[in-house]
Design a protein around this motif. Sequence first.
Motif: not given
Length: 124
Positions: A12-21, A38-45, A79-90
Motif C-alpha cells: 500500500l505504501l508503494l501503491a500510494v507512492t507510485l500513484g502520486a508519481f 500506469w493508472q491500471t497498475a496502481v488501481q490493481y496494486h 501484483i509483482v507480475v501484473f502491476c510490475g509489467t505495466l509499470y515497466a512498460m510505462t
Amino acid sequence: MPNFVFLASLNLLLAVTLGAFGAHGLKTRVGADALGWWQTAVQYHFWHALGLFGIGLLLLAQPALVGARSAGWLLQAGIVVFCGTLYAMTLGAPRWFGAITPIGGLLLIAGWALLAWASFRAGA
C-alpha cells in the motif's frame, strides 16, 4: 517469513507512492496509453494489497486456515507480475512485456479462487 499485514502495508505504501508519481511525475512525460497502463497498475496494486491485508487479518484470527497463506502468496506474485509489467512498460520497457501481464492476472485470479476455496472449506 513476513506476515501479510506487513506485506500489505508495504504494498500500500508503494501503491500510494507510485500513484502520486504517476499523477505528478509522469503526466507530462508519457502518452495517454502509457499513463493508462500506469493508472491500471496502481488501481490493481491497491485492490490486491487490500486483499493481502484481509488475508493477513484472517490468518491472525485463523492461523491454521489451509490455503490462505498460499492465496496470499499468489496475490503477491500477481501484483509483482501484473502491476510490475505495466509499470515497466510505462517507463519504457519493450511492449512485449504486455504478453507477460496476463500471467499476473491469472495469478491474481488463482489467489482469489484459492482463498474462496479455503474459506468455504473452513466454513469461514
